[in-house]
Structure formats: C-alpha cells, structure tokens
Design a protein around this motif. Structure first.
Motif, mmCIF file in Angstrom:
data_model
loop_
_atom_site.group_PDB
_atom_site.id
_atom_site.type_symbol
_atom_site.label_atom_id
_atom_site.label_comp_id
_atom_site.label_asym_id
_atom_site.label_seq_id
_atom_site.Cartn_x
_atom_site.Cartn_y
_atom_site.Cartn_z
ATOM 1 N N ASP A 1 0.407 33.341 16.929
ATOM 2 C CA ASP A 1 0.292 33.040 18.353
ATOM 3 C C ASP A 1 -1.195 32.888 18.685
ATOM 4 N N VAL A 2 -1.519 31.893 19.514
ATOM 5 C CA VAL A 2 -2.919 31.619 19.828
ATOM 6 C C VAL A 2 -3.093 31.513 21.340
ATOM 7 N N PRO A 3 -3.294 32.644 22.032
ATOM 8 C CA PRO A 3 -3.687 32.574 23.434
ATOM 9 C C PRO A 3 -5.165 32.209 23.510
ATOM 10 N N ILE A 4 -5.516 31.308 24.429
ATOM 11 C CA ILE A 4 -6.884 30.801 24.510
ATOM 12 C C ILE A 4 -7.474 31.209 25.854
ATOM 13 N N GLY A 5 -8.563 31.970 25.805
ATOM 14 C CA GLY A 5 -9.216 32.436 27.005
ATOM 15 C C GLY A 5 -10.428 31.599 27.364
ATOM 16 N N PHE A 6 -11.218 32.087 28.317
ATOM 17 C CA PHE A 6 -12.437 31.401 28.718
ATOM 18 C C PHE A 6 -13.388 31.237 27.532
ATOM 19 N N TYR A 7 -14.143 30.147 27.541
ATOM 20 C CA TYR A 7 -15.212 29.891 26.567
ATOM 21 C C TYR A 7 -14.726 30.002 25.131
ATOM 22 N N THR A 8 -13.498 29.554 24.894
ATOM 23 C CA THR A 8 -12.915 29.622 23.560
ATOM 24 C C THR A 8 -12.449 28.230 23.164
ATOM 25 N N GLU A 9 -12.821 27.818 21.951
ATOM 26 C CA GLU A 9 -12.410 26.524 21.420
ATOM 27 C C GLU A 9 -11.622 26.745 20.143
ATOM 28 N N VAL A 10 -10.487 26.054 20.013
ATOM 29 C CA VAL A 10 -9.609 26.182 18.857
ATOM 30 C C VAL A 10 -9.458 24.798 18.241
ATOM 31 N N LEU A 11 -9.817 24.665 16.955
ATOM 32 C CA LEU A 11 -9.840 23.352 16.315
ATOM 33 C C LEU A 11 -9.164 23.406 14.954
ATOM 34 N N GLY A 12 -8.410 22.337 14.645
ATOM 35 C CA GLY A 12 -7.953 22.090 13.294
ATOM 36 C C GLY A 12 -8.921 21.144 12.597
ATOM 37 N N LEU A 13 -9.140 21.340 11.308
ATOM 38 C CA LEU A 13 -10.175 20.586 10.600
ATOM 39 C C LEU A 13 -9.630 19.506 9.680
ATOM 40 N N GLY A 14 -8.376 19.107 9.877
ATOM 41 C CA GLY A 14 -7.828 18.042 9.057
ATOM 42 C C GLY A 14 -8.224 16.667 9.553
ATOM 43 N N ALA A 15 -7.945 15.657 8.715
ATOM 44 C CA ALA A 15 -8.238 14.274 9.100
ATOM 45 C C ALA A 15 -7.348 13.824 10.245
ATOM 46 N N ALA B 1 -10.919 24.871 25.179
ATOM 47 C CA ALA B 1 -10.711 23.602 24.477
ATOM 48 C C ALA B 1 -9.804 23.800 23.280
ATOM 49 N N ILE B 2 -9.045 22.746 22.986
ATOM 50 C CA ILE B 2 -8.190 22.731 21.799
ATOM 51 C C ILE B 2 -8.179 21.310 21.249
ATOM 52 N N GLY B 3 -8.110 21.191 19.919
ATOM 53 C CA GLY B 3 -8.091 19.856 19.332
ATOM 54 C C GLY B 3 -7.763 19.886 17.848
ATOM 55 N N GLY B 4 -7.210 18.766 17.366
ATOM 56 C CA GLY B 4 -7.006 18.580 15.941
ATOM 57 C C GLY B 4 -5.889 19.398 15.345
ATOM 58 N N LEU B 5 -4.881 19.733 16.141
ATOM 59 C CA LEU B 5 -3.787 20.587 15.674
ATOM 60 C C LEU B 5 -2.429 19.949 15.939
ATOM 61 N N ARG C 1 -6.687 15.076 20.430
ATOM 62 C CA ARG C 1 -6.183 14.966 19.053
ATOM 63 C C ARG C 1 -5.147 16.064 18.785
ATOM 64 N N MET C 2 -4.156 16.136 19.653
ATOM 65 C CA MET C 2 -3.105 17.124 19.508
ATOM 66 C C MET C 2 -1.766 16.442 19.260
ATOM 67 N N HIS C 3 -0.919 17.089 18.450
ATOM 68 C CA HIS C 3 0.470 16.657 18.263
ATOM 69 C C HIS C 3 1.356 17.851 18.590
ATOM 70 N N ILE C 4 2.089 17.750 19.693
ATOM 71 C CA ILE C 4 2.986 18.828 20.120
ATOM 72 C C ILE C 4 4.403 18.441 19.719
ATOM 73 N N ARG C 5 4.977 19.230 18.822
ATOM 74 C CA ARG C 5 6.325 18.956 18.311
ATOM 75 C C ARG C 5 7.343 19.666 19.208
ATOM 76 N N GLY C 6 7.398 19.158 20.435
ATOM 77 C CA GLY C 6 8.245 19.751 21.452
ATOM 78 C C GLY C 6 7.767 19.290 22.807
ATOM 79 N N ASP C 7 7.933 20.133 23.821
ATOM 80 C CA ASP C 7 7.529 19.820 25.190
ATOM 81 C C ASP C 7 6.232 20.554 25.531
ATOM 82 N N ILE C 8 5.638 20.184 26.677
ATOM 83 C CA ILE C 8 4.470 20.888 27.194
ATOM 84 C C ILE C 8 4.580 20.944 28.707
ATOM 85 N N VAL C 9 4.225 22.105 29.286
ATOM 86 C CA VAL C 9 4.227 22.274 30.734
ATOM 87 C C VAL C 9 2.808 22.617 31.168
ATOM 88 N N LEU C 10 2.339 21.970 32.234
ATOM 89 C CA LEU C 10 0.936 22.035 32.617
ATOM 90 C C LEU C 10 0.671 23.023 33.751
#
Length: 573
Positions: A80-94, A123-127, A148-157
């Motif tokens: 599980d990846v909760p993302i707080g203030f000033y936190t960036e989560v990145l995947g490093l694949g092509a 921020a989030i990207g590449g996952l 650069r995100m792929h969500i295999r399902g739904d997303i609610v904003l």
C-alpha cells in the motif's frame, strides 16, 4: 481507448523481468538520505514500513521542511502506498507496465470532512497500479503531478464526495472509469480511459481520444482534439543492464493519447552519470560550476537556500527535481535564471520566496530575448511557486518568461492565502506569471491570490489550455485594490494592449473576498481585436462578500450568491 495487445503485454513483462533482475543487483546512485530505492527483492514488509514511516510525517505536513521520494525498480510489488505532502513516487521502467503495484496506492484528502482543497505538493509517475477494491483514490488539488500512469481499474478524484480543487493528468491510461466527482476543475492531457463521469465548473481535455461528450457550458467541457505541441517531461529509468539514465522524450506536434503503447516513449536517454546529483547544502556556486562544465542537474529532495541564482546557460540542459526539491533565494535574488538558448528543461521543483523580496523567482530568458526556439523549445514542467505560507515570503514576479516558444506543462503559482506570514502587507507579490516571449504555450495554468494581475501576457501568439485562478482574498479596501480610474481590482488574466494574437481555452476565475465593499470589475481583460480569442469562461463567487462584475472586458455580468449566479461566456469576441 487503445488497449495493449497480448503480445505487447508479454514483451513489457519480459522487459520488466529482465530489467528487475539486473536492477536488483545494481548499486543505485547516491540520491541522498531522502530517497528510497525499492527492488522487487526487497521484502514487502520492509518496503511497507518505510512508506508508513514517511507518511506518518507527511500526511498533514502542509508547510513542513521534509522532502521525500520513493523509486521503484521494475518488477512486481504488493504494498500500500499512501502519498503525503512533498512526496514523489516513481517507477523506473521504460513504460508504466514495467513496474506494477498491486495495492492501495492513494492520495487522501488532507483536510477535515474529506476536504481535499488543501491537498497539495505530491507526485506519482511511471507506475502500473491494480487498485485494492478496483478503484484508486486520488483526492487532490493543485500542484499534484500524475504522469505516465496505467491504472488497471477505476480512479476517483475526490474522497467521499468531499470538495477538491485539482487537478492534472497526462500521458496516462485508466482502463476503467474516471470519476471526477466534486472536483471544481480539471485538465487531462494526452490521456485515455474507458469512461469519464462528473463535472463541476471547468473541465478541459487536450489530446484525449475518449473525451466525454457534451458542449460548454452544460456540461462545462472543453475538448481539444490534438495537443498542438508538447515534449513530455523527462524521467529517470534503469535499463536491462542496471544502468540509470534520464529519458528525454521527443518533441511532438498534433498528438493524442499516451506515448508509451508501443514500448519506450520516443526520445533519447542520457546516462545519469552526466548529471550532477545535488544535495541540500550545495551552494549555487557549486551547482553553477557543474552546469558550466556541461553537466545536467538533478536536485535531490530537500530545501536549497540560495545566496545567488542557479544559472542555466547551456542549450539542452536538463534540470530536474526529486521529491519537491525546493529552491529558496534568501538574499533577494532570483532562484534560477535560464539563458535564451534551445531545449532547456526545468521540472519537478518548488520555488519558495524568502523574506527578502526577490524581483523574480524563475526567469526563462533574460529581458529582451529575441532568439526563436520552435524546433527545440524550453520546457517548464511541474514547476510550482509559493510566496508565504511556510513563512514570510516576498517576490514581485514568480515566473517571468522572456524567451520565445516556451512550453509550460503544469504549474501552480501561489501567493499563500493561509499558513505563516500571510497578510496583505506581509507576503507581498504583484504578479504570478509575466510573459514577454512570443508563441508561448501553457497547459494547466493555475495562478492564485497575487496582488495585481495574476497573469500578464505581453507577447504575441500565446496559447493557454486551462486556467484556474482565485483572486486575492485579502484586499483590505477597494482603494488598495484598484488598477486604474473606475476599474476595481486587477483582472486575473490580462493580455496587454499591444498584443494582436492570443488564444485561450477553458478559464475559471473565482473570488473569496474577506473584507466588505471590495469588488473586481472584470476577471479577464484583453484588447478587442479579432486575433485575441477566448473560449469557455466562468466566474464564481465563493463567499458572500463582493463580486466579480464581468467575465471578460464588459461581457458576462456579475457573480451573485443569493440567488447563486455563476456567469459563463462561450466565446469572445
């Protein structure tokens, strides 16, 4: 929606497995103490413990000094990846599919009662994410990057229908439904989804093949079939041999949809060895010496107190921040100056004004810049600005664009309306963005609370796709908020009288006056000429005091609270 074929998925999985095996054995670069690099070989419990430790600090840390980044090497993860203030989560694949997380990756509302209107700076990207329960929670407002995100399902904003004031999505694929819910406004660029539901005031879709049907103002949708010109934000990758690099995407014209369906985004990869990896405590002199040698620059998470500007003078230089690296000019200078050269990228940075007033925080090209850069423009992506909030800050202008052909790809330019050091005479700031260059294009322009024009556009050929602005809450009297005889206040978006060509799409301007008898004559002020064209505009009063009397020039009429009136204008002239 363009769906990946079985062959493409197998190739992506094979590449991810190979890269993960190599990456797991590779020693990561020294990104400093605020960056964690995770491998599929790392026990899930160990990864989860580190994520939870950071979130315990950052969940409500709106004006704190901590900065963090999590980098996931290619492979499979169940965390599980909760993302707080000033936190960036990145995947490093092509591609995003090279790094797959199954679990509750999320942004929760930072305020009470599920209110996300102050959920900033993450921020989030590449996952690729398979959400727990099938739906990803992404309750956010300004200065939140989703790329650069792929969500295999739904997303609610939004969270449980609490208010939200975002937001941004680009180069992403949502297999299922996007539910914007209570989001006041949103821009999606070069993204795809199965379906979209929801709207409020101003929703803009640029280069989105599955843009929802409907015409402004009901529903308030603005659709642009093709993105006129863009270069996607560079990103860190690791190859099958365990080598780190930065992928620099090619310039694209008239594009739509995500860039990575066929594999790696078209472009070139620069070895990370060609980047100077800066740490908090490095001076501008140290950084500038490295830039002068021809190095690119990666600023690791932290706060950089600068006694002089960072000077970017060489063409094609990449300047990238991780984990909301923050530049603070403490001696009344600019934080960064970019020369009038080709192909510079500045991305992923927070520019934070200090108590001694700066004339400008980021200058893209010196005043009087003349060179043309249409074939290789400067890119400003995920660059954010703050005047006050974490302490007294002062800056006359936050972002000055003097070079021609600059691309702005997501920015929030904010004079603080809450926090520390906030007040009409404290966090002083005239303008958010001033554009003197010609043919400047902005996607996702959020500018709020400055004391004069939020945006002042003096160059020809400018284009804006999505604009969100709250005018200042705190003018104490009308006399202190008057721009000309018989003109109350300063328009939020001002196009100068000399301009003969300009076009903007999807603009929302809002007021929350806190003192009685303060009004704004017009939200948008432009010269009346056929070459200056505006499309899809709305004004909204969010408080009982004052009003915005017109949407654009003398057109549109006034906002009103009782009964509620939110004027719209479809096109001008």
């Amino acid at each position: 929606m363009k769906v990946l074929s079985r062959t493409q998925m197998l190739i992506a999985l094979l590449l991810a497995t190979t890269a993960a095996q190599a990456a797991g054995k590779a020693k990561p670069p020294d990104f400093g103490p605020n960056v964690e690099v995770f491998s599929p070989a790392t026990p899930a419990a160990e990864i989860q413990a580190q994520i939870d430790k950071v979130y315990a600090v950052q969940q409500h840390n709106q004006f704190g000094s901590e900065r963090n980044a999590f980098l996931f090497l290619p492979g499979e993860y169940k965390v599980d990846v909760p993302i707080g203030f000033y936190t960036e989560v990145l995947g490093l694949g092509a591609t995003p599919d090279a790094t797959h997380i199954t679990g509750n990756v999320r942004s929760e509302a930072a305020g009470r009662n599920d209110n996300a209107t102050t959920t900033f700076w993450k921020a989030i990207g590449g996952l690729s994410v398979t959400p727990a329960g099938g739906e990803m929670l992404w309750a956010v407002s300004q200065a939140v990057s989703f790329r650069r995100m792929h969500i295999r399902g739904d997303i609610v904003l939004n969270q449980n229908k609490g208010w939200a004031s975002g937001g941004w999505m680009s180069d992403s694929v949502i297999d299922g439904r996007v539910n914007s819910g209570t989001q006041q406004q949103w821009i999606s660029r070069n993204s795809e989804w199965g379906s979209w539901t929801g709207h409020n005031w101003n929703m803009v879709f640029v280069g989105v093949p599955q843009a929802p049907a409907g015409e402004w103002p009901d529903p308030p949708f603005t659709g642009i079939e093709k993105t006129p010109v863009i270069r996607e934000k560079p990103f860190i990758t690791i190859d099958a041999k365990g080598n780190y690099g930065v992928r620099v995407p090619d310039l694209a014209k008239k594009s739509a949809g995500a860039t990575w369906h066929a594999g790696a985004t078209a472009g070139k990869t620069i070895p990370l060895a060609k980047f100077y990896i800066a740490k908090p405590g490095d001076s501008a002199a140290i950084i500038n010496a490295q830039l002068a040698k021809g190095m690119h620059l990666l600023l690791t998470p932290g706060i950089y107190e600068l006694s002089s500007p960072i000077e970017v003078t060489r063409p094609n230089t990449i300047v990238m921040g991780l984990g909301f690296a923050t530049l603070k000019p403490v001696h009344g200078t600019a934080a960064m100056k970019v020369a009038d050269v080709d192909g510079v990228t500045v991305e992923g940075l927070l520019f934070d004004a200090a108590e001694t007033e700066s004339p400008v925080l980021l200058e893209a090209g010196p005043e009087g810049s003349k060179a043309r850069h249409s074939g290789n423009p400067t890119l400003l992506a995920d660059v954010f600005f703050r005047v006050g909030g974490a302490g007294i800050g002062r800056a006359k202008v936050s972002l000055a664009i003097n070079s021609n052909d600059v691309l702005v790809d997501h920015t929030w330019i904010w004079r603080a309306d809450h926090g520390t050091g906030v007040g009409w005479e404290n966090n002083t700031a005239a303008n958010g963005m001033v554009v003197a260059g010609n043919d400047v294009t902005a996607y996702g322009l959020f500018v709020e609370h400055y004391q004069e024009f939020q945006v002042l556009w003096k160059g020809n050929g400018g284009r804006t796709y999505f604009y969100q602005s709250e005018i200042p809450y705190d003018p104490p009297t009308q006399a202190k908020f008057t721009s000309a005889p018989n003109v109350n206040g300063w328009a939020s978006y001002k196009v100068a009288k000399n301009v003969t060509s300009h076009e903007a799409f999807g603009l929302g301007v809002y007021s929350v006056f806190r003192h009685p008898d303060v009004r704004l004559t017009r939200a948008i002020e432009v010269p009346s000429t056929p070459g200056v064209r505006f499309h899809h505009m709305i004004t909204v009063a969010l408080g009982n005091l004052g009003a915005i009397d017109n949407v654009i020039n003398n057109t549109g009429g006034a906002t009103q609270m009782k009964p509620r009136v939110t004027p719209t204008v479809t096109s001008y002239p």
